[in-house]
Design a protein around this motif. Structure first.
Motif, short mmCIF file in Angstrom:
data_model
loop_
_atom_site.label_atom_id
_atom_site.label_comp_id
_atom_site.label_asym_id
_atom_site.label_seq_id
_atom_site.Cartn_x
_atom_site.Cartn_y
_atom_site.Cartn_z
N SER A 4 0.83 -1.20 0.00
CA SER A 4 0.00 0.00 0.00
C SER A 4 0.86 1.25 0.00
O SER A 4 0.57 2.23 -0.71
N ARG A 5 1.92 1.25 0.77
CA ARG A 5 2.81 2.41 0.79
C ARG A 5 3.50 2.58 -0.56
O ARG A 5 3.64 3.71 -1.06
N THR A 6 3.93 1.47 -1.15
CA THR A 6 4.55 1.55 -2.47
C THR A 6 3.56 2.07 -3.50
O THR A 6 3.90 2.93 -4.34
N PHE A 7 2.35 1.57 -3.46
CA PHE A 7 1.31 2.00 -4.39
C PHE A 7 1.04 3.50 -4.24
O PHE A 7 0.88 4.23 -5.23
N ALA A 8 1.00 3.97 -2.99
CA ALA A 8 0.76 5.39 -2.75
C ALA A 8 1.86 6.25 -3.35
O ALA A 8 1.60 7.28 -3.99
N VAL A 9 3.11 5.83 -3.19
CA VAL A 9 4.23 6.60 -3.75
C VAL A 9 4.15 6.63 -5.27
O VAL A 9 4.36 7.67 -5.91
N LEU A 10 3.81 5.48 -5.89
CA LEU A 10 3.71 5.43 -7.34
C LEU A 10 2.60 6.33 -7.86
O LEU A 10 2.77 7.05 -8.86
N VAL A 11 1.45 6.31 -7.19
CA VAL A 11 0.33 7.15 -7.63
C VAL A 11 0.71 8.62 -7.52
O VAL A 11 0.44 9.42 -8.43
N LEU A 12 1.32 9.01 -6.43
CA LEU A 12 1.69 10.41 -6.24
C LEU A 12 2.74 10.86 -7.26
O LEU A 12 2.73 12.01 -7.72
N ASP A 13 3.65 9.96 -7.62
CA ASP A 13 4.72 10.32 -8.56
C ASP A 13 4.28 10.25 -10.02
O ASP A 13 4.74 11.05 -10.85
N PHE A 14 3.39 9.30 -10.33
CA PHE A 14 3.05 9.04 -11.72
C PHE A 14 1.77 9.74 -12.19
O PHE A 14 1.56 9.91 -13.37
N ILE A 15 0.89 10.09 -11.25
CA ILE A 15 -0.37 10.75 -11.61
C ILE A 15 -0.38 12.12 -10.94
O ILE A 15 -0.65 12.23 -9.74
N PRO A 16 -0.11 13.17 -11.66
CA PRO A 16 0.05 14.49 -11.04
C PRO A 16 -1.27 15.17 -10.67
O PRO A 16 -1.25 16.14 -9.91
N GLU A 17 -2.39 14.69 -11.18
CA GLU A 17 -3.67 15.36 -10.93
C GLU A 17 -4.15 15.09 -9.51
O GLU A 17 -4.42 13.93 -9.15
N PRO A 18 -4.28 16.10 -8.65
CA PRO A 18 -4.67 15.88 -7.24
C PRO A 18 -6.03 15.18 -7.08
O PRO A 18 -6.17 14.33 -6.19
N ALA A 19 -6.99 15.53 -7.91
CA ALA A 19 -8.30 14.90 -7.79
C ALA A 19 -8.22 13.40 -8.08
O ALA A 19 -8.87 12.59 -7.39
N ALA A 20 -7.43 13.02 -9.08
CA ALA A 20 -7.26 11.60 -9.40
C ALA A 20 -6.52 10.88 -8.28
O ALA A 20 -6.86 9.74 -7.92
N GLN A 21 -5.51 11.53 -7.71
CA GLN A 21 -4.79 10.92 -6.60
C GLN A 21 -5.72 10.62 -5.43
O GLN A 21 -5.72 9.52 -4.87
N LYS A 22 -6.53 11.61 -5.08
CA LYS A 22 -7.44 11.44 -3.96
C LYS A 22 -8.46 10.35 -4.25
O LYS A 22 -8.77 9.53 -3.37
N ARG A 23 -8.99 10.29 -5.46
CA ARG A 23 -9.97 9.28 -5.83
C ARG A 23 -9.38 7.87 -5.72
O ARG A 23 -10.01 6.95 -5.19
N ILE A 24 -8.15 7.71 -6.20
CA ILE A 24 -7.50 6.40 -6.16
C ILE A 24 -7.18 5.99 -4.72
O ILE A 24 -7.35 4.83 -4.33
N PHE A 25 -6.71 6.95 -3.94
CA PHE A 25 -6.41 6.66 -2.54
C PHE A 25 -7.67 6.22 -1.80
O PHE A 25 -7.67 5.22 -1.07
N HIS A 26 -8.75 6.96 -1.97
CA HIS A 26 -9.99 6.63 -1.25
C HIS A 26 -10.54 5.28 -1.71
O HIS A 26 -11.11 4.54 -0.90
N ARG A 27 -10.36 4.98 -2.98
CA ARG A 27 -10.81 3.67 -3.45
C ARG A 27 -9.98 2.56 -2.81
O ARG A 27 -10.50 1.47 -2.53
#
Length: 327
Positions: free
Chosen positions: A85-108
């Motif tokens: 989960s921590r690795t996935f979070a780092v990848l999402v934050l680094d690879f997807i720059p859109e804040p709304a998309a980051q938040k949506r993926i994290f909450h999912r």
């Protein structure tokens, strides 16, 4: 999970009080008949009883080793979920720059953890927490997944369309990974994340599905019932036969030593039965008992870490142990 240094003697005695009363009666009755009524024919040679006890000890040890292996595997799987989960979070934050998309993926992802927890807390007929001897501990702590419905927990994490879709599915945790994969694919197609970056995030989703499958195997396939049933039967045969072997041996000491059969038999029976009971209480690592993997607390740890990575300041509190029990 019991979070104190050790169980207190009071807790142990409360947990085994019913069986101890049975052991006391099972040793007192033949002792009274032997010493008072003169039924000396009830005594049997000690050697066969000792041989039976040796066999029971081996079988009980085998059961406890297998039960501990199931418990430890459950802990390893959830440790892997934390790391992934921590690795996935780092990848999402680094690879997807859109804040709304980051938040949506994290909450999912939080919704996936929630759905998985609720699925793993569903009762099975072979589990032990509903049994009377666990009632003392059940009154000391609360299992959130047993008291709070799943629907509002998912509603606060998912968008309305996804929420309705997930609730209509049977394996909601697996479906959430599927929805997560579709969202990541759309991000890759929109060039928010490139192909290689997309592959790296998909590998993490595969790791989550693998962990979920391992959890489901532990949950849905119990310690084999033939071993559990016969081991319990062997323990009770030994417990009931024990005083008949001790009576002639203690009579040889003379005087009133024969009455020592009652405490000696009760103590030995308590040790053997409690060893078997320890294995039984450890073989189902996700049912929500005092010896289980604390998946509620571990999920909250993941959520706190990922929300901090997302830059949120209002974080949910860590799950605390209640009466030394961490869920």
């Amino acid at each position: 999970m019991h979070a104190a240094r050790h169980y207190t003697l009071r807790e142990v005695m409360a947990w085994t009080s019913r069986e101890t009363a049975v052991f006391l009666a099972a040793s007192a009755v033949p002792t009274v008949l032997f010493a008072v009524a003169g039924w000396t024919w009830m005594g049997v040679p000690w050697q066969p009883i000792a041989l039976l006890g040796t066999a029971v000890a081996f079988v009980t040890g085998f059961k406890n080793n297998a039960a501990y292996a199931r418990l430890w595997e459950g802990r390893q799987v959830w440790g892997g979920i934390i790391n992934s989960s921590r690795t996935f979070a780092v990848l999402v934050l680094d690879f997807i720059p859109e804040p709304a998309a980051q938040k949506r993926i994290f909450h999912r992802h939080f919704a996936w953890l929630t759905a998985l927890r609720y699925q793993l807390r569903e009762p099975r007929v072979w589990e032990n927490q509903t049994r009377s001897y666990n009632a003392e501990f059940r009154r000391k702590f609360r299992v959130a997944e047993s008291e709070l419905p799943l629907e509002p927990e998912l509603a606060r994490l998912l968008q309305d369309e996804e929420y309705a879709y997930i609730l209509a599915r049977k394996n909601r945790a697996a479906q959430l990974i599927h929805v997560q994969s579709q969202d990541l694919r759309r991000s890759a197609e929109a060039s928010i994340a490139g192909e290689l970056r997309h592959i790296e995030m998909q590998r993490q989703l595969a790791a989550f599905l693998d962990a979920q499958g391992r959890c489901e195997r532990l949950k849905n396939y119990p310690y084999p019932r033939q071993f559990a049933t016969l081991n319990l039967l062997f323990v009770w045969i030994f417990v009931l036969a024990l005083p008949f072997g001790l009576l002639p041996e203690l009579q040889k000491l003379g005087g009133r030593a024969v009455w020592l059969t009652i405490p000696a038999s009760t103590l030995i029976a308590w040790v053997f039965h409690t060893m078997d009971k320890i294995g039984e209480s450890s073989e189902n690592p996700f049912e929500g008992g005092p010896n289980d993997v604390p998946i509620t607390a571990m999920s909250r740890t993941i959520e706190i870490d990922m929300r901090e990575m997302l830059g949120e300041t209002e974080l949910p509190p860590a799950v605390q142990a209640v009466n030394n029990i961490l869920m």
